[in-house]
Write an enzyme that holds these catalytic residues in place. Structure first.
Site, PDB file in Angstrom:
ATOM      1  N   GLU A  90     -12.020  -0.421 -10.656  1.00 49.93           N
ATOM      2  CA  GLU A  90     -11.596  -1.390 -11.674  1.00 49.93           C
ATOM      3  C   GLU A  90     -12.485  -1.442 -12.914  1.00 49.93           C
ATOM      4  O   GLU A  90     -11.998  -1.666 -14.035  1.00 49.93           O
ATOM      5  CB  GLU A  90     -11.480  -2.799 -11.064  1.00 49.93           C
ATOM      6  N   GLU A 114       0.830  -1.212   0.000  1.00 48.95           N
ATOM      7  CA  GLU A 114       0.000   0.000   0.000  1.00 48.95           C
ATOM      8  C   GLU A 114       0.865   1.263   0.000  1.00 48.95           C
ATOM      9  O   GLU A 114       0.549   2.232  -0.688  1.00 48.95           O
ATOM     10  CB  GLU A 114      -0.945   0.019   1.207  1.00 48.95           C
ATOM     11  N   ASP A 154      -4.270 -10.196  -8.502  1.00 50.18           N
ATOM     12  CA  ASP A 154      -4.518  -9.213  -9.566  1.00 50.18           C
ATOM     13  C   ASP A 154      -3.337  -8.424 -10.137  1.00 50.18           C
ATOM     14  O   ASP A 154      -2.913  -8.628 -11.277  1.00 50.18           O
ATOM     15  CB  ASP A 154      -5.633  -8.230  -9.141  1.00 50.18           C
ATOM     16  N   ARG A 178       0.534   3.644  -3.366  1.00 48.06           N
ATOM     17  CA  ARG A 178      -0.111   4.951  -3.154  1.00 48.06           C
ATOM     18  C   ARG A 178       0.928   6.062  -2.970  1.00 48.06           C
ATOM     19  O   ARG A 178       0.920   7.059  -3.690  1.00 48.06           O
ATOM     20  CB  ARG A 178      -1.031   4.901  -1.930  1.00 48.06           C
TER      21      ARG A 178
HETATM   22  C1  DMJ Z   1      -6.355   0.130  -5.207  1.00 48.01           C
HETATM   23  O1  DMJ Z   1      -5.656   0.490  -4.080  1.00 48.01           O
HETATM   24  C2  DMJ Z   1      -5.486  -0.515  -6.228  1.00 48.01           C
HETATM   25  O2  DMJ Z   1      -6.113  -0.487  -7.454  1.00 48.01           O
HETATM   26  C3  DMJ Z   1      -5.134  -1.923  -5.890  1.00 48.01           C
HETATM   27  O3  DMJ Z   1      -4.415  -2.555  -6.892  1.00 48.01           O
HETATM   28  C4  DMJ Z   1      -6.378  -2.721  -5.634  1.00 48.01           C
HETATM   29  N1  DMJ Z   1      -7.323  -2.080  -4.803  1.00 48.01           N
HETATM   30  C5  DMJ Z   1      -7.540  -0.675  -4.811  1.00 48.01           C
HETATM   31  C6  DMJ Z   1      -8.770  -0.200  -5.510  1.00 48.01           C
HETATM   32  O4  DMJ Z   1      -9.842  -1.019  -5.524  1.00 48.01           O
END
Ligand code: DMJ
Length: 615
Positions: free
Chosen positions: A513, A248, A379, A252
């Protein structure tokens, strides 16, 4: 010596000392040596003497281990160092005039030296000699960052202009609400009108500020961008001591700061990204070099890592883009080495049917269970493979091969078509399928579209169609709800398709997404359906998620008057609104020829230096 002249006196030693005197002398001598050596350690880090005598970073606990085991140089051994680069033009202006050359993406060596663990920035940290030629970088972009905009007279009152303006207004409202009630906190709670810190960022604050920077810049919200930048300059402190999610913080904070730097050339973003990146390095101190999910900023150790036994594929697999850029902007090879090692481990390990399970032991380097998913836990690992290929200006063949091989395995074992004709990617548990898709998995439509162009000739059309079908299914999960927003997860069984089956999966937390896939599909096809679907989302957000003091997630998408969850997620500003805005912009705005988006939608530049012929 005087004593030798005394008759009958037999000297106790060649120096004329008796045994007790000799003992005292030796004691004094050893005390003196200890004192001198100790003083060396107590001198300030900047001491030249200390730098001369001590190997760099030996005082960083734990980092030696990974160096020994994986053959890496010690973390921090090579120091980054920022030199001022010229500031970029303000939003809307594009200075492409300065010619420049830069060769050897990530191959440059840099001056070595030693510096303290990152905390808050100090003036001396800004003077280490390393320069990044920002003007040269900008001159290599194929398109102006913000595109060649049509003037108002060329595009008067057009519908798409109005739609874009509406999304901009939503961003402005989200930002202003955050600023008013929660400035400096990680996220806004719009119902209680206060801020929320959470426990993912190890004590770092301002996740919403950092996540918003590039979106504000892109939308030319200049005043708001300056507010965000001023907060980073004055109030974004790195001297925190909590336990943070490596993933995270990377996607971010590091992603947001890197993008802000590449868009503006403002040194503050580059320096803070590098210093924060250094704080993440202890997470890699494992026998395999696969990082644990959590790093303790206090001890510089694994933190919670000792408690758990596995690392998550999507987490350690989603560092590559940012870490290559940290090396690019610092000259410090250690960042690139860390992620190259992850790649190496993943290349070598046996993969069941070519699939990548979601959990890996960072100690043994073996898979921990055979759960495979293109949604949560898996993912963005796949996303970073194809984006590594694209970001390398199509030179990273390893990433390309790994991506297409993985996609083929996913198609063979996870892909399904429902009786109602909806294509979806199921989850795999040791050969048994869960016929569900998470909202998170809906990014895959966009990913497959993005990767279609570089697939083998005979597969290209197939992947384009697959991307369109998956995106259509995700749209169905929105269309089949009362709010026209999609649930966290939806199933395909018992005659029900693309709907959640439990209340616990019926929430929507402002996730991006689905609109992310609309954006990629729009850019690839220009089929107006994607703008129509995107606009449905805008309307639904306005109707169900907008509150008096910001946007909020909702608890049940199947309830036409849903309860709010009281959280304006930072990714709503970083991703959802950015992708919506791009969906209604021209293709040359943050062109996909020049940029890849990290998994938090922060744009990072493609390396044109090796392949463009323009360098
Ligand atoms: C985001 O922080 C990023 O896209 C991450 O890869 C997956 N989850 C959240 C948004 O849903």
């Amino acid at each position: 010596m005087l004593m030798r002249k005394v008759p009958g006196f037999v000297p106790a030693s060649p120096w004329g000392l008796r045994l007790p005197q000799k003992f005292l002398f030796l004691l004094f001598l050893s005390g003196l040596v200890t004192l001198c050596f100790g003083a060396l350690f107590l001198l300030p880090h900047s001491s030249r003497l200390k730098r001369l005598f001590l190997a760099p970073r030996t005082q960083q606990p734990g980092l030696e281990m990974v160096a020994e085991i994986s053959g890496h140089p010690r973390a921090h051994e090579q120091e980054p160092p920022p030199n001022p680069a010229p500031a970029a033009p303000a939003p809307g202006q594009h200075d492409l005039s300065s010619p420049g050359r830069r060769k050897g993406w990530l191959r440059r060596t840099r001056p070595t030296g030693h510096r303290e663990e990152a905390t808050a920035l100090r003036p001396e940290e800004e003077s280490v000699p390393f320069s990044f030629d920002f003007n040269a970088f900008r001159s290599r972009l194929r398109h102006p960052v913000l595109g060649t905009r049509a003037s108002e007279s060329e595009e008067p009152q057009s519908r798409v202009r109005a739609q874009r303006e509406k999304i901009k207004e939503m961003m402005q409202f989200a930002w202003q609400s955050y600023k008013r009630y929660a400035m400096g906190k990680n996220e806004l709670r719009p119902l209680t009108k206060d801020g929320y810190e959470g426990n993912m960022f190890g004590g770092l604050s301002g996740a919403t500020v950092i996540d918003s920077l590039d979106t504000l810049y892109l939308m030319e919200l200049k005043k708001e961008f300056q507010e965000a930048k001023a907060w980073v300059e004055e109030s974004f402190h790195l001297n925190v001591s909590g336990e943070a999610s490596l993933f995270e913080v990377n996607i971010r904070y590091i992603g947001g700061l890197l993008s802000a730097f590449y868009l503006t050339g403002e040194e503050v973003f580059r320096i803070k990204a590098i210093k924060l990146g250094e704080k993440l390095l202890p997470a890699f101190n494992t026998p395999t070099g696969i990082p644990k999910g959590v790093v303790s900023f206090k001890s510089g150790s694994w933190g919670w890592a000792t408690a758990g036994s596995s690392s998550i594929l999507a987490e350690f697999g989603s560092l590559h883009l940012e870490f290559l850029h940290l090396t690019e902007l610092s000259g410090n090879q250690v960042f690139a080495e860390k992620v190259r090692n992850i790649r190496k481990v993943l290349r070598k390990i046996d993969k069941p049917f070519g699939l990548y399970p979601n959990f890996l032991s960072p100690v043994s380097g073996n898979w921990v269970q055979h759960h495979v998913s293109v949604g949560g836990l898996g993912d963005s690992f796949y996303e970073y493979l194809i984006k590594s290929w694209l970001m390398s200006a199509k030179t990273d063949m390893e990433a390309k091969n790994m991506y297409y091989e993985a996609l083929e395995a996913i198609e063979t074992y996870l892909l399904n078509v429902s009786p109602g004709g909806l294509t979806y990617i199921a989850e795999w548990r040791g050969g048994i399928l869960d016929h569900k898709m998470g909202h998170l998995a809906c990014f895959s439509g966009g990913m497959i579209a993005l990767g279609a162009e570089d697939a083998k000739e005979e597969k290209r059309a197939h992947y384009r169609e697959l991307a369109a079908q998956i995106t259509k299914t995700c749209h169905e999960s929105y269309a089949r709800s009362d709010t026209k927003l999609g649930p966290e997860a939806f199933w395909f069984n018992s005659g029900r398709e693309a709907v959640a089956t439990h209340l616990s999966e019926s929430y929507y937390i402002l996730r991006p997404e689905v609109v992310e896939s609309y954006m990629y599909l729009w850019r690839q096809t220009h089929d107006p359906i994607y703008r129509e679907w995107g606009w449905e989302v805008v309307m639904a957000l306005e109707k169900h998620c907008r509150t008096e003091a910001g946007f909020s997630g909702i608890q049940d998408v199947y309830n036409s008057t849903p309860n709010h969850d009281n959280k304006q997620q930072s990714f709503f500003l970083a991703e959802t609104l950015k992708y919506l805005y791009l969906l209604f912009s021209e293709d040359d705005v943050l062109s996909l020829e020049d940029w890849v988006f990290n998994t938090e939608a922060h744009p990072l530049p493609v390396n044109h230096s090796d392949s463009s012929g323009r360098t």
